[in-house]
Structure formats: structure tokens, C-alpha cells
Design an enzyme around this catalytic site. Structure first.
Site, PDB file in Angstrom:
ATOM      1  N   HIS A  81       0.915  -1.112   0.141  1.00 39.96           N
ATOM      2  CA  HIS A  81      -0.104   0.054   0.045  1.00 39.96           C
ATOM      3  C   HIS A  81       0.833   1.197  -0.055  1.00 39.96           C
ATOM      4  CE1 HIS A  81      -3.506  -2.458   1.005  1.00 39.96           C
ATOM      5  NE2 HIS A  81      -2.587  -3.072   1.713  1.00 39.96           N
ATOM      6  N   PHE A  82       0.986   1.796  -1.179  1.00 44.17           N
ATOM      7  CA  PHE A  82       2.186   2.933  -1.289  1.00 44.17           C
ATOM      8  C   PHE A  82       1.406   4.311  -1.168  1.00 44.17           C
ATOM      9  CE2 PHE A  82       5.763   0.321  -3.162  1.00 44.17           C
ATOM     10  CZ  PHE A  82       6.058  -0.297  -1.934  1.00 44.17           C
ATOM     11  N   ARG A  83       0.129   4.298  -1.000  1.00 43.46           N
ATOM     12  CA  ARG A  83      -0.742   5.836  -0.624  1.00 43.46           C
ATOM     13  C   ARG A  83      -0.873   6.676  -1.403  1.00 43.46           C
ATOM     14  NH1 ARG A  83      -2.697   2.342   3.379  1.00 43.46           N
ATOM     15  NH2 ARG A  83      -1.712   2.064   4.866  1.00 43.46           N
ATOM     16  N   ASN A 128      -6.616   0.702  -2.533  1.00 42.78           N
ATOM     17  CA  ASN A 128      -7.374   1.615  -1.572  1.00 42.78           C
ATOM     18  C   ASN A 128      -6.475   2.719  -1.329  1.00 42.78           C
ATOM     19  OD1 ASN A 128      -5.126   0.018  -0.188  1.00 42.78           O
ATOM     20  ND2 ASN A 128      -6.385   0.067   1.770  1.00 42.78           N
ATOM     21  N   HIS A 188      -8.890  -9.811   0.340  1.00 44.77           N
ATOM     22  CA  HIS A 188      -8.635  -9.713   1.959  1.00 44.77           C
ATOM     23  C   HIS A 188      -9.666 -10.554   2.529  1.00 44.77           C
ATOM     24  CE1 HIS A 188      -7.610  -7.295   5.551  1.00 44.77           C
ATOM     25  NE2 HIS A 188      -8.562  -7.992   5.708  1.00 44.77           N
ATOM     26  N   HIS A 230      -2.222 -12.446   2.543  1.00 45.27           N
ATOM     27  CA  HIS A 230      -1.826 -12.568   3.964  1.00 45.27           C
ATOM     28  C   HIS A 230      -2.653 -13.583   4.919  1.00 45.27           C
ATOM     29  CE1 HIS A 230      -5.293  -9.941   3.953  1.00 45.27           C
ATOM     30  NE2 HIS A 230      -4.460  -8.861   3.681  1.00 45.27           N
ATOM     31  N   ASP A 278       2.425  -6.640   2.542  1.00 44.11           N
ATOM     32  CA  ASP A 278       1.223  -5.900   2.990  1.00 44.11           C
ATOM     33  C   ASP A 278       1.917  -4.538   3.740  1.00 44.11           C
ATOM     34  OD1 ASP A 278      -1.399  -5.082   3.256  1.00 44.11           O
ATOM     35  OD2 ASP A 278      -1.646  -6.474   4.971  1.00 44.11           O
ATOM     36  N   HIS A 316       1.304   3.900   8.294  1.00 40.28           N
ATOM     37  CA  HIS A 316       0.633   5.099   8.936  1.00 40.28           C
ATOM     38  C   HIS A 316       1.707   5.859   9.529  1.00 40.28           C
ATOM     39  CE1 HIS A 316      -3.146   3.209   7.910  1.00 40.28           C
ATOM     40  NE2 HIS A 316      -2.571   1.922   8.470  1.00 40.28           N
TER      41      HIS A 316
HETATM   42  O1  DOR Z   1      -3.632  -3.662   8.194  1.00 43.41           O
HETATM   43  C1  DOR Z   1      -3.830  -3.511   7.093  1.00 43.41           C
HETATM   44  N1  DOR Z   1      -3.770  -2.110   6.980  1.00 43.41           N
HETATM   45  N2  DOR Z   1      -4.383  -4.349   6.293  1.00 43.41           N
HETATM   46  C2  DOR Z   1      -5.089  -4.080   5.271  1.00 43.41           C
HETATM   47  O2  DOR Z   1      -5.404  -4.926   4.517  1.00 43.41           O
HETATM   48  C3  DOR Z   1      -5.017  -2.776   4.638  1.00 43.41           C
HETATM   49  C4  DOR Z   1      -3.816  -1.864   4.995  1.00 43.41           C
HETATM   50  C5  DOR Z   1      -3.787  -0.310   4.943  1.00 43.41           C
HETATM   51  O3  DOR Z   1      -4.030  -0.080   3.774  1.00 43.41           O
HETATM   52  O4  DOR Z   1      -3.703   0.495   5.920  1.00 43.41           O
END
Ligand code: DOR
Length: 444
Positions: free
Chosen positions: A60-62, A92, A174, A228, A298, A302
Site C-alpha cells: 500500500h504505497f498511498r 485502496n 482480503h 496474508h 502488505d 501510517h
Molecule cells: O492492516 C492493514 N492495513 N491491512 C490491510 O489490509 C490494509 C492496510 C492499509 O491499507 O492500511
């Protein structure tokens, strides 16, 4: 440009051999070329091991939308440092990548920002089957059968049946059962103890959703990848599933368990949650027996400020791309498994599962995505030295033996360990990964 890497011990599929490797342009041109071969650059890699570049199929590179946590510039530098030469990124972001136009936007940003190779999944919603069916330039479809960070969720049976029936790209999911998680969350609604995260997202939630997804994939004969895996019971499901079902495990589910909440608190709050020491053991055994064939991170950063919020507000997710190869090389040094096994789980299998053309192996004609590792180097993971934009690691303070010391992406050297520090060539640009149609469902 020709680069000759000499004197390394090279991981070639099932064996480690001392041969030279010649890179010509973007590809491996020769293994063990003639002694008089000329190159523009010769790298003496005596005492080091050359491996295929790592392929992380779940990050997840945001970018776009959440770039205060991470972005493609920082994340791809973290990849290069960690020996990761290709990544597949989850949908996402904000906006969610749920149409071809939005996928194309992400590809355009990556073309400008990423120093390693890139691909992006298309996200499933309850109403975008047409987008999923016609999507191109993507490895496959991601379904959040249980919700996690963001608002993507498809848990109605009719919508899931349609996606598995009417699309052909490989699907990954997921798997945590939404109804179970919601019921548990109600039971623990007054808890402020982060350890209850594993009681809310419990074993049963993972089992029910994985069983449901495997059932869908088997009935619709659809290539499907379980993301995962976190429990021993899911390993049993996967072991008896049809061949077109594959699965992966993440470092946090191998290395952490519920006893670690006391030490690490919300830093290890993840979805799926971390489980027990018995689950750790079952996951390691599943890798070693071939029931699970892929290791992925994964990587879900944050900021520290966000992670420090009290439970339950603190978000789920942790960063890992720059350390997971080292975490695994340390295990090689401990005698747990071999470099060819590692290359199978971290390069060859993700390339096969996601139909990547010319990736995942060191072989003539394959892309020159390579990582040189020093099995004798000892280094300590430190938050302040992390390349990821969030600048922390749940493994802060851990000393590991075995580290990547140089990385090539499509023949270009992007990272080297030099004079006790990281040196990057930030001008390098990764390529868009190409996908073949091999592991796809044939639509009638
Ligand atoms: O803990 C998680 N964070 N699991 C996920 O599937 C998504 C990810 C996120 O995008 O923060």
C-alpha cells in the site's frame, strides 16, 4: 550499457553456483559468459550472493490521496534498499483504483516517481464488474471480502458470484468475515486494550472468509490468491484446495504473535490481526512444505502520530518493504532454509502467480532485476534510517545478519551500500510490469 557481475555465488532456480552474469541493456544477456567478455562496467562481487530481485505482490504505497503517510518516491527507494525490484500495489488509495482511468493515473504517477518496477491492482466494488472485465495493464483484481483501511468492501454473495463468474483476471482477496468482525467489535466495544484487536479480528473471521473465497474460486474455476494468511486453520484449507488457488504469508504473521502486543502495542495492529505462536509455527511449516508459496509484505504505512492514537482509533498497518529480505536472510543464516527456497517464495512464485513476463529468475533473456546480498553483514534496523516516509519499523532495534548491498532494476543500478551508508541513483526509473494471459480464467 553492459555490466559484468563477477565472482558472486548466484542463485539459479534450485542451485547456487559461482558464475559471472552479464547484463546487456535491460536484460540478463548471459550466464557464465566467456572469460574474454567485455563490459562497460565490471563489478567484483567476491564473497557476495546474487539473487533475483524481490517481487512484493502486496503493498500500500498511498499515492494518490494519502501521501502524508507514504508516496511512490519514498516507497520505491525503500524497495531498492530492501532488494525489492518490483511491486504490485493495492487499490485502496484515494480515489480507490476501481476504473481503467484511475489505474492509468496511478501508472502515470509511477512512471514519473518510481525507481523500481510497478503494477497496480484494480479494486472490486459491488457495481464495477464491467470495469473489472475489461481492465488492462493490471495484474488482477483485489476484493476486500472484509473491510480494512478505506471503504472498499464486497461481501454480498450475489456480487461476489458475479465477479468470479464474469471476469477473467486472477483475483486476490482480503479474507476476514465482515459479519464476524462486526459482532466481535460489538462485544469488545468498550475495550481500550489493543490486544483485543486479535479477539475482534479473530481466527474464526479469517477462516470463514478464506473458506468462502476458496469455494467461490473452485466453483468458478477462477485463479485465486489468498492474501496474508494468518492462521493454521487457513493453511489446512489451502492445502486441500484446487491447484489454481495460491496463497501468501507476510513477515508480521511469521514473526509476531499476541504476546508481542505488550512490547509493541498498536505498532503491530494489522488486518488480518496477528495471531498465536502456534499460528506462527504453522505458517513457517506451510512455507517449508510448499502449501504457501509466496512471501509478501502488505507494507501499509501510517504515521507514528496516527499509530499512537488510543485503541481502537489507531489505524491498522505497518511498513516492511525495506527490511523483509534482510529478515529472511537472517533466517537463512540461522539455517532455517536456503537461498533457492527464498528466491522461490520471494521472486519466482510471485512472478508466476501474477503472470509477469520475464521476471522472477536469473536466466538468459530475463529482465535484469537483481539484488546482491552480503550474508555476513550485520546491521540494526533503526527508525531514523528508514526510507519509508513514515520513518518507523516494528523491527526497530533488531540486529540482523544478511543484507542487500546492491540492487539493479532493468539493468540499472539503483542502490548500493557504500562507505557504511545507502547510496541511491534517484534518476533511475522502473518499468511498468507486463502481464501475460497465462493464469487467467477462460471465459466461455
Ligand atoms: O492492516 C492493514 N492495513 N491491512 C490491510 O489490509 C490494509 C492496510 C492499509 O491499507 O492500511
Amino acid at each position: 550499457m553492459k555490466t559484468l557481475i563477477k565472482n558472486a555465488s548466484v542463485t539459479l532456480d534450485n542451485e547456487v553456483v559461482e558464475v559471472s552474469v552479464l547484463i546487456d541493456g535491460t536484460q540478463v544477456a548471459a550466464i557464465d559468459p566467456a572469460d574474454h567478455t567485455l563490459a562497460d562496467l565490471t563489478v567484483d562481487a567476491a564473497g557476495l550472493h546474487l539473487m533475483p530481485g524481490v517481487i512484493d505482490d502486496q503493498v500500500h504505497f498511498r499515492e494518490p490521496g494519502l501521501t502524508h503517510k507514504e508516496d511512490l518516491h519514498h516507497a520505491s527507494h525503500a524497495c531498492a534498499k530492501g532488494g525489492v525490484t518490483s511491486f504490485l500495489e493495492m487499490p485502496n488509495t484515494i480515489p480507490n483504483a476501481i476504473t481503467q482511468d484511475l489505474l492509468n493515473d496511478k501508472l502515470a504517477i509511477a512512471g514519473k516517481q518510481s525507481v523500481v518496477n510497478y503494477g497496480f491492482y484494480i479494486g472490486a466494488t459491488t457495481s464495477n464488474v464491467d470495469d473489472l472485465r475489461h481492465a488492462t495493464r493490471t495484474p488482477g483484481i483485489k476484493i476486500f471480502i472484509g473491510s480494512s483501511t478505506g471503504d472498499l468492501l464486497v461481501d454480498q454473495q450475489a456480487a461476489l458470484e458475479r465477479i468470479f463468474a464474469e471476469t477473467s483476471l486472477p483475483i486476490c482477496a482480503h479474507c476476514e468475515d465482515e459479519a464476524t468482525v462486526r459482532a466481535n467489535a460489538q462485544r469488545f466495544k468498550d475495550s481500550t486494550d489493543v490486544a483485543d484487536h486479535s479477539n475482534i479480528r479473530d481466527h474464526q473471521a479469517a477462516y470463514i472468509a478464506t473458506k468462502r473465497a476458496i469455494d467461490l474460486a473452485e466453483r468458478h474455476e477462477h485463479p485465486f490468491h489468498v492474501l496474508h494468511v494468518s492462521t493454521a486453520a487457513e493453511v489446512d484449507l489451502i492445502a486441500s484446495a484446487a491447484e489454481l488457488i495460491t496463497a501468501e504469508v507476510c513477515p508480521h504473521h511469521l514473526f509476531f504473535n499476541i504476546d508481542d502486543y505488550e512490547r509493541l502495542g498498536s505498532l503491530i495492529k494489522m488486518n488480518p490481526s496477528i495471531k498465536t505462536a502456534d499460528d506462527n509455527a504453522a505458517l513457517w511449516a506451510a512455507l517449508e512444505s510448499g502449501k504457501i508459496t509466496v512471501i509478501a509484505t502488505d507494507h501499509a504505512p501510517h504515521t507514528m502520530e496516527e499509530k499512537r492514537k488510543p485503541f481502537p482509533e489507531c489505524p491498522s498497518g505497518l511498513p516492511a518493504v525495506e527490511n523483509y529480505l534482510a529478515l529472511m536472510l537472517d533466517q537463512v543464516n540461522l539455517g532455517r532454509f536456503t537461498l533457492p527456497q527464498l528466491a522461490h517464495w520471494m521472486s519466482a512464485e510471485p512472478a508466476r502467480v501474477w503472470n509477469m513476463k520475464n521476471k522472477g529468475r536469473i536466466a538468459e533473456g530475463f529482465d535484469a532485476d537483481l539484488v546482491l546480498v552480503d550474508l555476513n553483514q550485520e546491521r540494526t534496523i533503526l527508525n531514523e534510517e528508514q526510507e519509508t516516509k513514515c520513518r518507523w519499523s516494528p523491527w526497530h532495534g533488531e540486529t540482523l545478519k544478511g543484507w542487500p548491498v546492491a540492487t539493479w532494476v532493468m539493468g540499472q543500478q539503483v542502490f548500493r551500500w557504500h562507505d557504511g551508508g545507502c547510496e541511491f541513483d534517484s534518476n533511475v526509473r522502473g518499468h511498468e510490469i507486463e502481464f501475460s494471459g497465462e493464469r487467467r480464467k477462460r471465459l466461455g
